[in-house]
Design a protein around this motif. Sequence first.
Motif, PDB file in Angstrom:
ATOM      1  N   ALA A  59      36.279  21.617   8.749  1.00 51.87           N
ATOM      2  CA  ALA A  59      36.076  23.073   8.880  1.00 51.87           C
ATOM      3  C   ALA A  59      36.630  23.838   7.684  1.00 51.87           C
ATOM      4  CB  ALA A  59      36.748  23.567  10.158  1.00 51.87           C
ATOM      5  N   ALA A 195      32.299  22.358  15.892  1.00 53.71           N
ATOM      6  CA  ALA A 195      32.012  23.756  15.533  1.00 53.71           C
ATOM      7  C   ALA A 195      31.713  23.873  14.035  1.00 53.71           C
ATOM      8  CB  ALA A 195      33.199  24.649  15.907  1.00 53.71           C
ATOM      9  N   ALA A 196      32.451  23.093  13.221  1.00 50.59           N
ATOM     10  CA  ALA A 196      32.220  23.132  11.766  1.00 50.59           C
ATOM     11  C   ALA A 196      30.846  22.582  11.439  1.00 50.59           C
ATOM     12  CB  ALA A 196      33.296  22.327  11.050  1.00 50.59           C
ATOM     13  N   TRP A 198      28.229  22.574  13.281  1.00 49.04           N
ATOM     14  CA  TRP A 198      27.239  23.571  13.703  1.00 49.04           C
ATOM     15  C   TRP A 198      27.131  24.683  12.649  1.00 49.04           C
ATOM     16  CZ3 TRP A 198      24.058  22.784  17.657  1.00 49.04           C
ATOM     17  CH2 TRP A 198      23.268  23.853  18.089  1.00 49.04           C
ATOM     18  N   THR A 199      28.273  25.113  12.157  1.00 47.83           N
ATOM     19  CA  THR A 199      28.301  26.221  11.190  1.00 47.83           C
ATOM     20  C   THR A 199      27.757  25.798   9.829  1.00 47.83           C
ATOM     21  OG1 THR A 199      30.305  26.944  12.294  1.00 47.83           O
ATOM     22  CG2 THR A 199      29.812  27.984  10.193  1.00 47.83           C
ATOM     23  N   HIS A 202      23.752  24.405  10.177  1.00 51.44           N
ATOM     24  CA  HIS A 202      22.692  25.076  10.934  1.00 51.44           C
ATOM     25  C   HIS A 202      21.680  25.775  10.030  1.00 51.44           C
ATOM     26  CE1 HIS A 202      24.883  28.833  10.277  1.00 51.44           C
ATOM     27  NE2 HIS A 202      23.796  29.448  10.659  1.00 51.44           N
ATOM     28  N   SER A 203      22.086  26.030   8.742  1.00 52.61           N
ATOM     29  CA  SER A 203      21.148  26.721   7.854  1.00 52.61           C
ATOM     30  C   SER A 203      19.997  25.811   7.421  1.00 52.61           C
ATOM     31  CB  SER A 203      21.888  27.262   6.629  1.00 52.61           C
ATOM     32  OG  SER A 203      22.568  26.204   6.008  1.00 52.61           O
ATOM     33  N   ARG A 208      20.162  21.270  13.725  1.00 54.53           N
ATOM     34  CA  ARG A 208      20.809  21.196  15.036  1.00 54.53           C
ATOM     35  C   ARG A 208      20.204  20.081  15.900  1.00 54.53           C
ATOM     36  NH1 ARG A 208      20.222  27.116  17.235  1.00 54.53           N
ATOM     37  NH2 ARG A 208      21.077  27.432  15.175  1.00 54.53           N
TER      38      ARG A 208
ATOM     39  N   VAL B 217      32.304  28.315  18.321  1.00 54.09           N
ATOM     40  CA  VAL B 217      30.992  28.758  17.810  1.00 54.09           C
ATOM     41  C   VAL B 217      30.728  30.199  18.231  1.00 54.09           C
ATOM     42  CG1 VAL B 217      28.489  28.370  17.959  1.00 54.09           C
ATOM     43  CG2 VAL B 217      30.022  26.431  17.655  1.00 54.09           C
ATOM     44  N   HIS B 220      32.678  32.636  16.100  1.00 58.71           N
ATOM     45  CA  HIS B 220      32.545  32.226  14.696  1.00 58.71           C
ATOM     46  C   HIS B 220      32.938  33.348  13.727  1.00 58.71           C
ATOM     47  CE1 HIS B 220      31.078  30.614  11.022  1.00 58.71           C
ATOM     48  NE2 HIS B 220      30.162  31.563  10.886  1.00 58.71           N
ATOM     49  N   GLY B 221      33.831  33.023  12.789  1.00 57.02           N
ATOM     50  CA  GLY B 221      34.231  33.989  11.771  1.00 57.02           C
ATOM     51  C   GLY B 221      35.465  34.791  12.147  1.00 57.02           C
TER      52      GLY B 221
END
Lengths: 225, 243
Positions: A59, A195-196, A198-199, A202-203, A208, B217, B220-221
């Motif tokens: 992350a 979560a990392a 996904w972040t 995902h672009s 996904r 998620v 996020h941020g």
Amino acid sequence: MRELLPLSMLGGLLGLDVVCFPQMMISRPLVGATVAGAFVGDTTTGLLVGATLELIALATLPFGASRYPEWGSAAVVGGAIAAALHAEPAGTVTVGVLATLATAWVGGWTLVKLRVWNAWLARRKRGALEHGSRGAVVGLQLAGLTSDLVRAMLLTAVAYGLIFPVARATVALWSFDEHISRAVTVGAASAVAAAAAWTIFHSARGARWYFAGGLLLGLLILAMR
Amino acid sequence: MTWVSIFIRTLAIQGSWNYETLLGNGVGFALEPALRQLPGGVRSDAFKAAMARESAYFNAHPYLTSVAIGALAKAELSGVPPERIERFRTALCGPLGSVGDRLVWAGLLPFSSLVALIAFGIGARPLAVVAIFLVMYNAGHLGLRIWGLRVGWTRGLAVAGALANPMLRNGPAYIARAAAAVAGIAIPLTVARVVGPSRLLLDGALILGAVIAFGLVRVHGRVEGWKLVLVLIALFALVSVAR
């Protein structure tokens, strides 16, 4: 504490790798904690700490001038502490991870201070730089590299020296079972990794679904064991 | 010998990284062995002017800066007018930064790390896990730096075309998809090896991870995952010691 000097040298080298030289990612926690564990005599415990931290480190990728934890020296501190305390396994991995995260936080702050220090040195040499002085350019680079090495060595020595006695006392009083402790620690770490992922990914179109497919495959492998 | 020296110096390009000139001094430091070959050597005005120009502000991805180093060495030694070199230097910053970030920090690094975690998850020994990560990552890392120096030197100021290379243009998206799939496999396998043989604890750890990940998620941020985990693990340690 005989191990303090070799560990601080190792922490210095791995801390230097984070930004300055050679950025070969020997500073990743998977490498740093494992090697530190080997230094102290228990590579396997070092690897367990390193793998758990690597999930968390996903992350915090070193984008541009962003602030991020300094994993190199920190992984040496955490891996060595966990490996040194392996005789009482309950809590050692958790304490090693905790020691690394705390050191990495402080280490990130020291990196910011190093950058401010480098800017101060560059301002002092501005005249010489504007006149194309070879000595000023080479001197600044060597000063920056040396400062980073000293920073990382000091950070490792101070963090290990301060955290080790607290970690030893904590492990002595630890009440949860070894496997429960590891499950809670790696469960929380896996959340950061998921979560990392996904972040970060995902672009990319369809990423996904690739993640979901991979997850199914991973769970299938576990189910078939 | 000059190229070996330049290559080794590119590995230390961020040695004096700071918030004012960023990579600037590192670029001057890496180019210095090439600039020594200017007519008149290190005492000449041409050398000093080039050093001053090349040590000014520069920002890009550290690995892909080698593209700029190769191209700038060629331009300086070919006697390209200083204004053109300065314009070229400024124009390179953006593309070399964004391509490098996507290709390396968001692609190669997590991909190599996750492949090594799969090896860990299926029971590889410590040395094998570390070796898999370091060999895979550095094959890409060192290869990129060497390619950058070569393509920069070969193409000079026309190097922008090399950045349209399909590997650089489409590579990040392919690596991101591969890394996403590998992440899906690596996470449960890593959790399983750390937890040990208990099925119940493995299921519990995976559910705990899924719940926290969903929360991360969603926010996020606003919350950094690693700081949240630091707090959660510290609380867990406190309970374990106090109860």
